[in-house]
Motif scaffolding. Structure first.
Motif, PDB file in Angstrom:
ATOM      1  N   GLY A  22       0.807  -1.226   0.000  1.00  0.00           N
ATOM      2  CA  GLY A  22       0.000   0.000   0.000  1.00  0.00           C
ATOM      3  C   GLY A  22       0.832   1.265   0.000  1.00  0.00           C
ATOM      4  O   GLY A  22       0.300   2.355   0.253  1.00  0.00           O
ATOM      5  N   LEU A  23       2.132   1.162  -0.276  1.00  0.00           N
ATOM      6  CA  LEU A  23       2.984   2.353  -0.324  1.00  0.00           C
ATOM      7  C   LEU A  23       2.574   3.255  -1.488  1.00  0.00           C
ATOM      8  O   LEU A  23       2.072   2.771  -2.510  1.00  0.00           O
ATOM      9  N   PHE A  62       0.948   0.149   4.861  1.00  0.00           N
ATOM     10  CA  PHE A  62       1.387   1.538   4.974  1.00  0.00           C
ATOM     11  C   PHE A  62       0.323   2.381   5.676  1.00  0.00           C
ATOM     12  O   PHE A  62      -0.841   2.396   5.288  1.00  0.00           O
ATOM     13  N   VAL A  63       0.770   3.064   6.748  1.00  0.00           N
ATOM     14  CA  VAL A  63      -0.082   4.014   7.462  1.00  0.00           C
ATOM     15  C   VAL A  63       0.602   5.378   7.385  1.00  0.00           C
ATOM     16  O   VAL A  63       1.704   5.548   7.909  1.00  0.00           O
ATOM     17  N   PRO A  64      -0.005   6.356   6.696  1.00  0.00           N
ATOM     18  CA  PRO A  64       0.643   7.679   6.618  1.00  0.00           C
ATOM     19  C   PRO A  64       0.714   8.314   8.001  1.00  0.00           C
ATOM     20  O   PRO A  64      -0.268   8.302   8.746  1.00  0.00           O
ATOM     21  N   LYS A  65       1.887   8.847   8.335  1.00  0.00           N
ATOM     22  CA  LYS A  65       2.095   9.418   9.672  1.00  0.00           C
ATOM     23  C   LYS A  65       2.461  10.898   9.585  1.00  0.00           C
ATOM     24  O   LYS A  65       3.067  11.351   8.616  1.00  0.00           O
ATOM     25  N   GLN A 119      -4.191   6.467   2.831  1.00  0.00           N
ATOM     26  CA  GLN A 119      -3.960   5.028   2.950  1.00  0.00           C
ATOM     27  C   GLN A 119      -4.767   4.334   1.842  1.00  0.00           C
ATOM     28  O   GLN A 119      -5.889   4.750   1.538  1.00  0.00           O
ATOM     29  N   GLU A 120      -4.178   3.305   1.244  1.00  0.00           N
ATOM     30  CA  GLU A 120      -4.891   2.564   0.206  1.00  0.00           C
ATOM     31  C   GLU A 120      -6.140   1.915   0.804  1.00  0.00           C
ATOM     32  O   GLU A 120      -6.135   1.529   1.977  1.00  0.00           O
ATOM     33  N   THR A 158      -7.438  -3.230  11.420  1.00  0.00           N
ATOM     34  CA  THR A 158      -6.687  -2.545  12.479  1.00  0.00           C
ATOM     35  C   THR A 158      -5.872  -1.406  11.883  1.00  0.00           C
ATOM     36  O   THR A 158      -5.832  -0.295  12.432  1.00  0.00           O
ATOM     37  N   SER A 159      -5.199  -1.667  10.753  1.00  0.00           N
ATOM     38  CA  SER A 159      -4.373  -0.638  10.109  1.00  0.00           C
ATOM     39  C   SER A 159      -5.219   0.537   9.627  1.00  0.00           C
ATOM     40  O   SER A 159      -4.769   1.686   9.620  1.00  0.00           O
TER      41      SER A 159
END
Length: 618
Positions: free
Chosen positions: A417-418, A457-460, A470-471, A501-502
């Motif tokens: 998911g990047l 991937f979780v954008p921070k 996030q995808e 969860t993500s």
């Protein structure tokens, strides 16, 4: 809950402890635990970790701050962890308030409760722990007799979802900041002033964020219109930072638990910060710049740790321990001085491009337990996008060297998911995993086991990817199924993170203070330990979002613009926001950014803005 003394709490707890899982989580009295006389201290603080004992006691920050506060004769610091479901049930049924391990004093008796924010999915535990302690969740409902509720840690760099529950946040490194805050609390106890006047004083401490003084307005479409700071407080709260790691406090007599914890060993912090510049990595941005401890300091600390703990393993910890410039001499000296006592060394984080098989062999002499590498992406193109700086050749060379020296177990970490990810990148994960396994087979290794783990991937906040969405869960789910299908091979083992969860993690990672009612609602409807798969109640969360009219996609799946006001715009990591924009541009151009330790300054801005500099000891 009725008022109850520490002695009564202890007596009642001891009666039912044999009925709960892992009773030693709740009894204290461990080796090196500190018990101070309440009446001889000015301020009593409890350090609260919003997860189970085994997780909290493995956290280096917990160890540092617990012993730091107790090193001051005028302060007392005790510990509390989130009680597991069975223990919570007993406490609630018997109306026993949550208590601190050292004295069994109820949390309500302390002056300060300090939470550490390590993971967004532990936010519900914070509110649940306050409720278990008989302390109102909302700051506005608390009175002068209630403790100050404070919080710090990496998630404090976007503290907004917790605004309303926490009185003030400590942004950055707390070694100097926390004692200063506790001195103000001591002064407030002696000469009380109004809550707002006290908070105004606290807001003058470097890195302290008091949400009461910052007002947010929103546009009709839900985006933020402006964040206004009241007069007398900084418009941007810049993090506190330790300039000289050799002079920083470090405990060499940590508490030794009775039960096995997640990282059950001595820990030695060799350095802070990382300048590799991975664009998805929040820690790499917020902990800048790189500051190393000298070999002399580390060897002295090792000697004291070995003497005071009885552990036979010492972990050299940092974001990337293999990058520490004195790594080889430090390991050799530790083993030379303490190897005869059976003390071994472990390196929790090894980079593929700095992998030294001789070094790995030195630290794993006794047992070849397996090596872990994190290519993060399946193709060179995507590794350039995320600025990983690792090439396929690095990984295959490292794997070949490891197989030749006798290893047969290798773990590979990737993300799905990047930003800009394509099907070719997913196929690259499969290709790399099989190449590593085939290499082991070709070199005659038996029982080859290559474990492939993919996180989502979780954008921070405070990263070049903070504007990215996030995808969607459905898309990520398809990719995980595809990988599961294609990685069927007796030599390969595939693990992956839970999509739901993500998703919620992304909602809170990019969330604002309008999410506070959702947290409160979720706790009231039984949500806690959301990071634990068996406890996560996704349907309850979805019900709460619907009932409160909150669109989770607005936070998790929306692409933000550079001119959008982000929920964390008033929190400063020291890294220039323009640098993050430029890094995002470079990502989309698939351009790499060099490591500033060994080349020119990349212009992130942290050194000049904070009067600090990179410090290498090698």
């Amino acid at each position: 809950m009725s008022k109850i003394t520490a002695a009564e709490i202890r007596r009642q707890v001891e009666r039912f402890l044999p009925k709960v899982l892992k009773p030693s989580r709740y009894i204290g009295s461990e080796w090196n635990a500190i018990k101070k006389d309440w009446d001889k201290t000015e301020v009593q603080m409890v350090f609260a970790f919003p997860d189970v004992y085994e997780v909290g006691m493995s956290h280096l920050g917990t160890r540092i701050l617990y012993h730091l506060v107790n090193s001051f004769p005028e302060f007392l610091c005790e510990r509390v962890f989130a009680p597991w479901i069975d223990m919570e049930k007993e406490l609630r049924e018997k109306e026993i308030p949550l208590y601190a391990l050292e004295s069994f004093q109820p949390l309500k008796a302390f002056d300060v409760i300090g939470f550490t924010l390590q993971y967004e999915m532990s936010f519900t535990n914070i509110l649940n722990m306050l409720d278990l302690a008989g302390i109102p969740m909302r700051a506005e409902d608390r009175g002068p007799e209630d403790p100050w509720i404070i919080a710090g840690g990496p998630c404090a760099y976007n503290p907004e979802p917790l605004v309303g529950f926490i009185d003030f946040f400590l942004i950055g490194e707390s070694e100097e900041q926390l004692p200063e805050v506790l001195r103000l609390v001591a002064e407030q106890k002696k000469n009380p002033v109004l809550r707002q006047d006290f908070l105004k004083k606290v807001a003058q401490v470097q890195g302290v964020y008091v949400p009461d003084f910052y007002h947010v307005t929103y546009k009709p479409d839900g985006r933020i219109e402006k964040i206004e700071a009241e007069a007398g407080v900084p418009p941007v709260v810049e993090k506190a930072i330790v300039k000289d790691l050799d002079q920083a406090f470090f405990p060499t007599n940590p508490v030794v638990p009775y039960l096995e914890i997640v990282h059950d060993r001595m820990m030695l912090e060799v350095m802070r910060g990382c300048s590799r510049g991975c664009r998805f990595c929040q820690a790499g941005m917020i902990y800048r710049p790189v500051r190393e401890r000298s070999a002399e300091t580390l060897l002295k600390q090792t000697e004291e740790l070995v003497r005071s703990t009885g552990y036979d393993e010492i972990a050299l910890t940092s974001l990337s321990s293999g990058d520490y410039s004195c790594i080889q001499p430090v390991i050799h000296n530790i083993l030379e001085q303490h190897g005869a006592q059976g003390v071994g060394v472990s390196l929790p984080s090894l980079r593929v491009d700095s992998f030294d098989v001789e070094l790995a062999e030195t630290v794993q002499k006794a047992r070849k337990s397996g090596l872990t590498f994190a290519p993060e992406a399946g193709s060179q193109r995507l590794r350039n996008v995320i600025n990983k700086g690792v090439e396929e050749k690095n990984l295959l060379d490292a794997a070949e060297a490891a197989f030749q020296k006798g290893w047969s177990t290798i773990k590979l970490y990737f993300m799905v998911g990047l930003p800009t990810e394509t099907q070719e990148d997913i196929d690259g994960i499969i290709d790399l995993a099989k190449k590593v396994a085939n290499l082991g087979t070709k070199l005659g290794r038996r029982n080859i086991k290559v474990t492939i783990s993919t996180s989502i991937f979780v954008p921070k906040s405070h990263t070049p990817f903070q504007w990215e969405p996030q995808e969607s869960g459905a898309s990520v789910d398809l990719k995980q199924r595809y990988l599961r299908d294609k990685l069927r091979d007796r030599r390969l083992n595939y693990n992956y993170h839970d999509v739901k969860t993500s998703y919620l993690e992304a909602v809170f990672a990019k969330g604002d203070r309008r999410l506070a009612p959702l947290l409160e609602w979720a706790v009231q409807h039984g949500c806690r330990f959301d990071g634990w798969g068996e406890q996560f109640k996704y349907s309850v969360w979805m019900e709460g979002l619907q009932e409160l009219g909150i669109d989770p996609q607005f936070y998790a799946n929306r692409t933000m613009d550079y001119d959008d006001i982000l929920p964390w715009n008033h929190i400063g990591s020291g890294v220039n926001p323009q640098f993050l924009v430029e890094e995002h541009h470079r990502a989309l151009q698939e351009a790499k950014t060099i490591d500033c330790r060994y080349a020119d300054c990349t212009g992130c801005g942290v050194c000049p803005s904070r009067g600090v500099q990179i410090e290498l000891k090698g």
